[in-house]
Structure formats: structure tokens, C-alpha cells
Write a protein that holds these residues in place. Sequence first.
Motif, PDB file in Angstrom:
ATOM      1  N   GLN A 149       4.397  10.200   5.103  1.00  8.53           N
ATOM      2  CA  GLN A 149       4.278  10.238   3.544  1.00  8.53           C
ATOM      3  C   GLN A 149       4.710   8.578   3.193  1.00  8.53           C
ATOM      4  O   GLN A 149       5.514   7.995   4.043  1.00  8.53           O
ATOM      5  CB  GLN A 149       5.482  11.068   2.941  1.00  8.53           C
ATOM      6  CG  GLN A 149       5.451  11.115   1.531  1.00  8.53           C
ATOM      7  CD  GLN A 149       6.276  11.955   0.657  1.00  8.53           C
ATOM      8  OE1 GLN A 149       5.968  12.971   0.649  1.00  8.53           O
ATOM      9  NE2 GLN A 149       7.608  11.493   0.343  1.00  8.53           N
ATOM     10  N   GLY A 150       4.208   8.275   2.321  1.00 11.89           N
ATOM     11  CA  GLY A 150       4.351   6.672   1.624  1.00 11.89           C
ATOM     12  C   GLY A 150       3.252   6.010   1.045  1.00 11.89           C
ATOM     13  O   GLY A 150       2.263   6.781   0.921  1.00 11.89           O
ATOM     14  N   ASN A 151       3.597   4.881   0.515  1.00  9.92           N
ATOM     15  CA  ASN A 151       2.793   4.043  -0.130  1.00  9.92           C
ATOM     16  C   ASN A 151       1.833   3.524   0.843  1.00  9.92           C
ATOM     17  O   ASN A 151       2.176   2.804   1.708  1.00  9.92           O
ATOM     18  CB  ASN A 151       3.195   3.154  -1.038  1.00  9.92           C
ATOM     19  CG  ASN A 151       4.060   3.775  -2.240  1.00  9.92           C
ATOM     20  OD1 ASN A 151       3.859   4.904  -2.734  1.00  9.92           O
ATOM     21  ND2 ASN A 151       5.358   3.356  -2.511  1.00  9.92           N
ATOM     22  N   LEU A 152       0.451   3.360   0.519  1.00  7.71           N
ATOM     23  CA  LEU A 152      -0.434   2.727   1.483  1.00  7.71           C
ATOM     24  C   LEU A 152      -0.804   1.017   1.110  1.00  7.71           C
ATOM     25  O   LEU A 152      -0.528   0.610   0.034  1.00  7.71           O
ATOM     26  CB  LEU A 152      -1.914   3.389   1.353  1.00  7.71           C
ATOM     27  CG  LEU A 152      -2.217   4.411   2.008  1.00  7.71           C
ATOM     28  CD1 LEU A 152      -1.460   5.651   1.521  1.00  7.71           C
ATOM     29  CD2 LEU A 152      -3.755   4.904   2.056  1.00  7.71           C
ATOM     30  N   ALA A 153      -0.756   0.456   2.266  1.00  8.10           N
ATOM     31  CA  ALA A 153      -1.120  -0.998   2.342  1.00  8.10           C
ATOM     32  C   ALA A 153      -2.648  -0.969   2.560  1.00  8.10           C
ATOM     33  O   ALA A 153      -2.994  -0.844   3.688  1.00  8.10           O
ATOM     34  CB  ALA A 153      -0.281  -1.913   3.089  1.00  8.10           C
ATOM     35  N   VAL A 154      -3.352  -1.520   1.400  1.00 12.69           N
ATOM     36  CA  VAL A 154      -4.750  -1.708   1.754  1.00 12.69           C
ATOM     37  C   VAL A 154      -5.404  -3.081   1.683  1.00 12.69           C
ATOM     38  O   VAL A 154      -4.839  -3.714   0.796  1.00 12.69           O
ATOM     39  CB  VAL A 154      -5.701  -0.665   0.700  1.00 12.69           C
ATOM     40  CG1 VAL A 154      -7.021  -1.148   1.047  1.00 12.69           C
ATOM     41  CG2 VAL A 154      -5.054   0.615   0.902  1.00 12.69           C
ATOM     42  N   GLY A 155      -5.846  -3.689   2.797  1.00 12.10           N
ATOM     43  CA  GLY A 155      -6.408  -4.835   2.975  1.00 12.10           C
ATOM     44  C   GLY A 155      -7.864  -5.125   2.210  1.00 12.10           C
ATOM     45  O   GLY A 155      -8.197  -6.384   2.012  1.00 12.10           O
ATOM     46  N   GLY A 156      -8.509  -4.202   1.865  1.00  7.14           N
ATOM     47  CA  GLY A 156      -9.905  -4.437   1.430  1.00  7.14           C
ATOM     48  C   GLY A 156      -9.869  -4.159  -0.066  1.00  7.14           C
ATOM     49  O   GLY A 156      -8.772  -3.600  -0.795  1.00  7.14           O
TER      50      GLY A 156
END
Length: 375
Positions: A149-156
Motif C-alpha cells: 500500500q502507498g503512494n506511487l512515484a511515476v517517472g513518466g
Amino acid sequence: RDLALLRMSNMIRPLILLFAALVSALPVPAMAERVRDLGQFQSVRSNQLTGYGIVVGLDGSGDDNFAYATQAMRGVSGRLGLQLPPGVNPALKNAAAVIITADLPAFAKPGQRIDVTVSTMGRAKSLRGGALVMTPLYGADGQIYAMAQGNLAVGGLGVSGKDGSKLTVNVPTVGRIADGATVEQAVASNFDFSEVLRWNLYNADFLTISRVRDAINGAYPGMAQVEDGVTLALMLPPGANTRAEIMAQIEMLDVDPAERAAKVVINSRTGTIVISSAVRLAPAAISHGSLVVRIDEDPVVVQPAPFSRGQTALEPSSTITASQKESVVSRVGPGASLAEVVDALNALGASPADLVAILEGLKQAGSLTAELVII
């Protein structure tokens, strides 16, 4: 005084040159590698985890009526005590169905945290700004080993206009959560009580495995035996404390691995060619030339005679020309090294596609002493 110094320097200079020549003539020792860089213990490995969940909080870039996302949202809402009425379609523009993957390290204990990768499986355009709802991660045996569970880090980044134009930077449909899963169950390991502990080479080689055995038996006589070209059987005393100390010392032993096998790897899709340092060539002569055929079409408009009731037509007119580049013959001496092979091929001005044909020809002629791998 100056003359004396000059004479002394003239006497010392030959000695310095002789010393340098002797040093350069000394054999260069082979580069030794640690045992831990050549392989690993069989019971000390990571395990793959996977799970199916849902990401919420998206800014209109979700799945929108994707059946799997709707089903997943019903499951999430059901766990929270909210039952969606039958036949109601939530139209999830701000949610996306995702697959979660992670690696469970060896000896991971409950309470420790691991990284997870989240990837879309539907029509979602981006996961930027989303948060993963609590999702169980399963092992190959079907048991739950972690919860993510958690917040996503998206590089795109992906944006689109109303006229259909789009701009995408990197991959916005895959995100990562650092320390996003908590280990709930440890994987049992038998390294501390098994009668025989096995060590495996990364790449099978009988000479290297024999040298590793000799290095281990040199430190601990009679401990290691070769089972095959990959595996060593180690007779270790029982007990985690004793075995951990011996395993640590074994991993730090230096071994001179055998020279890698001679291989030429060719990627036919990208034209990439990798030649290992052990590749040698028997005496051969290589000729490379190319034939270029050009066809120019210049149709001619033909007009009918006056009052002939004819129709205007196109009369085809083709011009064919052929040109061939001047062939160059390059000779390769016996036992040519990698540098000589590369220099010879560069002298021909061959493209990657031509190099593939040249190497295949050398292999068929028996001049290339290497395994040709085409992927």
C-alpha cells in the motif's frame, strides 16, 4: 664537475632501461575473483511475489468501465463495508486495475519493508498521482507473504489534446513504491540444518568449478565436492552461527576463473554485435562488396491525334542502372585476436547487416573458432 655528472647519467640510463625491460617482461597475474561474485548458495535466494489490486486518486486517467477495475473496486468497497447495488456501473475514471510485483529477499522477516512495482493491466493512461489500496502479495505456493500500500512515484508523463494529439514522456503506466510492502511471513530456509549445503555457479564451467573446489578445500580440507559443472556439495557443521561464519569466509576466497568461452552474439533486430575476447580466427581472406540497383520511373504522357477520338494515356518509361562498389580484400593472419578481427572488419567498411553475413561465412568456412549466437 658537469662532465662527471654527464658520465654518471650516461652510465645509469642503460641500467634504468634494462630494469624497465625486465619489469615489463614479468608475467601479469590473472585477475582473481571472489567466490561470491562467481555464484551463490542454493538456499540463499530471493522469491518473487505478485498481487492484483487497484490504484485510486487518478486525475481522470483511469480505466473507465474496464470490467476488471469495476470488479476490483467492488471487492475493495466490500471489505470496507460498502456494498454497491447490483447493475450499478461506477465508471471508474479515477481508478485503475494494476498488477503488483516485488522480490522477497532471502531471510526477510515479518515487519521488514520491501519495494514494489505497480503496472496497469487495462486502459488506464497514467498512474501519476495515484495511491495503491492495500493489496496482498502472493508467492508461488499461493500464500500471502506481504501487504502492499502507498503512494506511487511515476517517472513518466502523458498528456493529450481534444484534437487527438498526444505527448508521452517515458512510461506513465508503471510506478514504484519505495518500501511499499510490509513482510507478513518469512520463507523457511534450511541452510542451518541441512546435511549438505550446495553452492551453484552462475555459468556452468568445469574448470572454474574445480578451481572453486580446490580453493575451498585449501581453507577447509575435504569440505567441497563437485557434483556437476555448476554445483558444489559442501559438508558444513550444523548450526546457524558456525555455518554463517564459514559461508562468509568461503564467499571471500579468491579464485582465478577459467577464460570465458569464445562467442559472437548477434542481435538481428538491432544489428548489435558483441565479440568476446577469446574469439580467434584461422587464416582467411575476406572480400566485401555491394551491388546497388536503381530503377527510375519517368512515364511519358501520350496525346492522341486531333479528331482521332483517342484518349490521353501514360506510356511507362523505366531506366535501370546498376553500380557496384569496389570490393576490398582483407587478409586475417593465423590466430588473429579480437582487435585484429575488429580492425579487419572496419577496414572493409561493413555495416552491421554485412558483418552478420561475413561472420556467418567465416563460421561456415571453419575460420571462426567461436560459437555464433543469433538472437
